[in-house]
Design a protein around this motif. Structure first.
Motif, PDB file in Angstrom:
ATOM      1  N   GLY A 162      11.835  -2.420 -16.815  1.00 33.31           N
ATOM      2  CA  GLY A 162      12.439  -3.712 -16.551  1.00 33.31           C
ATOM      3  C   GLY A 162      11.703  -4.598 -15.571  1.00 33.31           C
ATOM      4  N   GLU A 163      10.620  -4.111 -14.972  1.00 36.62           N
ATOM      5  CA  GLU A 163       9.935  -4.886 -13.946  1.00 36.62           C
ATOM      6  C   GLU A 163       8.927  -5.879 -14.528  1.00 36.62           C
ATOM      7  OE1 GLU A 163      10.599  -4.545 -10.132  1.00 36.62           O
ATOM      8  OE2 GLU A 163      12.142  -4.492 -11.659  1.00 36.62           O
ATOM      9  N   GLY A 164       8.136  -5.471 -15.491  1.00 36.94           N
ATOM     10  CA  GLY A 164       7.135  -6.371 -16.047  1.00 36.94           C
ATOM     11  C   GLY A 164       6.220  -6.894 -14.962  1.00 36.94           C
ATOM     12  N   ASP A 165       5.925  -8.189 -15.013  1.00 39.08           N
ATOM     13  CA  ASP A 165       5.002  -8.760 -14.038  1.00 39.08           C
ATOM     14  C   ASP A 165       5.732  -9.451 -12.881  1.00 39.08           C
ATOM     15  OD1 ASP A 165       5.984 -10.853 -15.508  1.00 39.08           O
ATOM     16  OD2 ASP A 165       4.038 -11.599 -16.147  1.00 39.08           O
ATOM     17  N   ARG A 166       6.980  -9.099 -12.653  1.00 36.71           N
ATOM     18  CA  ARG A 166       7.734  -9.686 -11.543  1.00 36.71           C
ATOM     19  C   ARG A 166       7.543  -8.916 -10.241  1.00 36.71           C
ATOM     20  NH1 ARG A 166      14.004  -8.949 -12.686  1.00 36.71           N
ATOM     21  NH2 ARG A 166      14.167  -9.946 -10.667  1.00 36.71           N
ATOM     22  N   ALA A 167       6.831  -7.787 -10.279  1.00 39.23           N
ATOM     23  CA  ALA A 167       6.633  -6.981  -9.080  1.00 39.23           C
ATOM     24  C   ALA A 167       5.214  -6.425  -9.029  1.00 39.23           C
ATOM     25  CB  ALA A 167       7.635  -5.826  -9.050  1.00 39.23           C
ATOM     26  N   ALA A 168       4.659  -6.430  -7.823  1.00 35.79           N
ATOM     27  CA  ALA A 168       3.351  -5.833  -7.572  1.00 35.79           C
ATOM     28  C   ALA A 168       3.589  -4.493  -6.876  1.00 35.79           C
ATOM     29  CB  ALA A 168       2.517  -6.744  -6.684  1.00 35.79           C
ATOM     30  N   LEU A 169       2.829  -3.480  -7.271  1.00 35.41           N
ATOM     31  CA  LEU A 169       2.978  -2.150  -6.701  1.00 35.41           C
ATOM     32  C   LEU A 169       1.621  -1.692  -6.180  1.00 35.41           C
ATOM     33  CD1 LEU A 169       5.155   0.127  -6.462  1.00 35.41           C
ATOM     34  CD2 LEU A 169       4.208   1.062  -8.567  1.00 35.41           C
ATOM     35  N   GLY A 170       1.576  -1.330  -4.897  1.00 33.71           N
ATOM     36  CA  GLY A 170       0.353  -0.815  -4.285  1.00 33.71           C
ATOM     37  C   GLY A 170       0.579   0.615  -3.865  1.00 33.71           C
ATOM     38  N   CYS A 171      -0.251   1.539  -4.367  1.00 34.32           N
ATOM     39  CA  CYS A 171      -0.062   2.963  -4.085  1.00 34.32           C
ATOM     40  C   CYS A 171      -1.245   3.541  -3.318  1.00 34.32           C
ATOM     41  CB  CYS A 171       0.146   3.724  -5.387  1.00 34.32           C
ATOM     42  SG  CYS A 171       1.658   3.243  -6.257  1.00 34.32           S
ATOM     43  N   ALA A 172      -0.969   4.587  -2.564  1.00 35.62           N
ATOM     44  CA  ALA A 172      -1.958   5.236  -1.712  1.00 35.62           C
ATOM     45  C   ALA A 172      -3.075   5.870  -2.526  1.00 35.62           C
ATOM     46  CB  ALA A 172      -1.272   6.298  -0.853  1.00 35.62           C
ATOM     47  N   LEU A 173      -4.225   6.024  -1.873  1.00 31.85           N
ATOM     48  CA  LEU A 173      -5.348   6.721  -2.491  1.00 31.85           C
ATOM     49  C   LEU A 173      -4.934   8.134  -2.875  1.00 31.85           C
ATOM     50  CD1 LEU A 173      -8.376   5.696  -0.247  1.00 31.85           C
ATOM     51  CD2 LEU A 173      -7.757   4.811  -2.488  1.00 31.85           C
ATOM     52  N   GLU A 174      -5.448   8.605  -3.980  1.00 32.58           N
ATOM     53  CA  GLU A 174      -5.204   9.952  -4.500  1.00 32.58           C
ATOM     54  C   GLU A 174      -3.751  10.196  -4.887  1.00 32.58           C
ATOM     55  OE1 GLU A 174      -6.864  12.944  -1.937  1.00 32.58           O
ATOM     56  OE2 GLU A 174      -8.752  11.862  -1.742  1.00 32.58           O
ATOM     57  N   SER A 175      -3.002   9.123  -5.117  1.00 32.53           N
ATOM     58  CA  SER A 175      -1.621   9.297  -5.573  1.00 32.53           C
ATOM     59  C   SER A 175      -1.620   9.896  -6.969  1.00 32.53           C
ATOM     60  CB  SER A 175      -0.889   7.946  -5.607  1.00 32.53           C
ATOM     61  OG  SER A 175      -0.613   7.492  -4.316  1.00 32.53           O
TER      62      SER A 175
END
Length: 167
Positions: A41-54
């Motif tokens: 349900g998110e599509g392009d309405r949210a940006a997600l930044g995740c840690a290295l080696e996730s």
């Protein structure tokens, strides 16, 4: 007709190789770096930044989301599960602030409250962010590089821009 079939490469082995490569990749929600949020349900309405080696078993992410009322929401999304709720220390470029992770229906671990303007600006303009859940839990993978965050966040928040009627 028979010669044409001999020259056509078999598709089944290629399909099997591609499926194997896809299975070897981490789930999109836990990929390191900045991208649109792949949560339902998110599509392009949210940006997600995740840690290295996730990866699917151990990840730490920050989400910047355009809410239904066009406000901006900031979230933590980690492999800690219920431990996402509670006190957080977030460091951006050697400056640290405290936040509270509160329950949310948005599909992320917790919505952050506190100095979210500082955090949003830091995520857009900084070089690195670190998440610390304190005594509650340990996050071994907590270094989130901010390369590409400005572009991804601005694209997601474009939908939160004030609406003005055409003149």
């Amino acid at each position: 007709m028979h010669r044409f079939r001999e020259k056509t490469p078999p598709r089944l082995p290629l399909l099997m190789v591609l499926m194997g490569l896809a299975a070897a990749q981490p789930a999109a929600a836990q990929q390191e770096g900045w991208h649109y949020s792949p949560l339902p349900g998110e599509g392009d309405r949210a940006a997600l930044g995740c840690a290295l080696e996730s990866d699917t078993s151990s990840y730490a992410c920050v989400a910047v989301r355009c809410e239904n009322d066009f406000s901006v929401g900031l979230y933590v999304h980690t492999s800690l599960g219920p431990a996402d709720l509670g006190d957080w220390r977030i460091t951006v470029d050697k400056e640290e602030r405290g936040f509270i992770g509160e329950a949310t229906a948005a599909g992320y671990g917790a919505r952050l409250t506190g100095d979210t303007e500082w955090l949003l600006d830091g995520l857009k303009q900084g070089a690195a962010a670190f998440l610390d859940a304190g005594e509650r839990a340990s996050l071994p993978k907590n270094f989130i590089p901010l390369d590409g965050s400005l572009y991804t966040i601005n694209r997601a928040l474009a939908y939160c821009a004030p609406r003005t009627p055409a003149s």
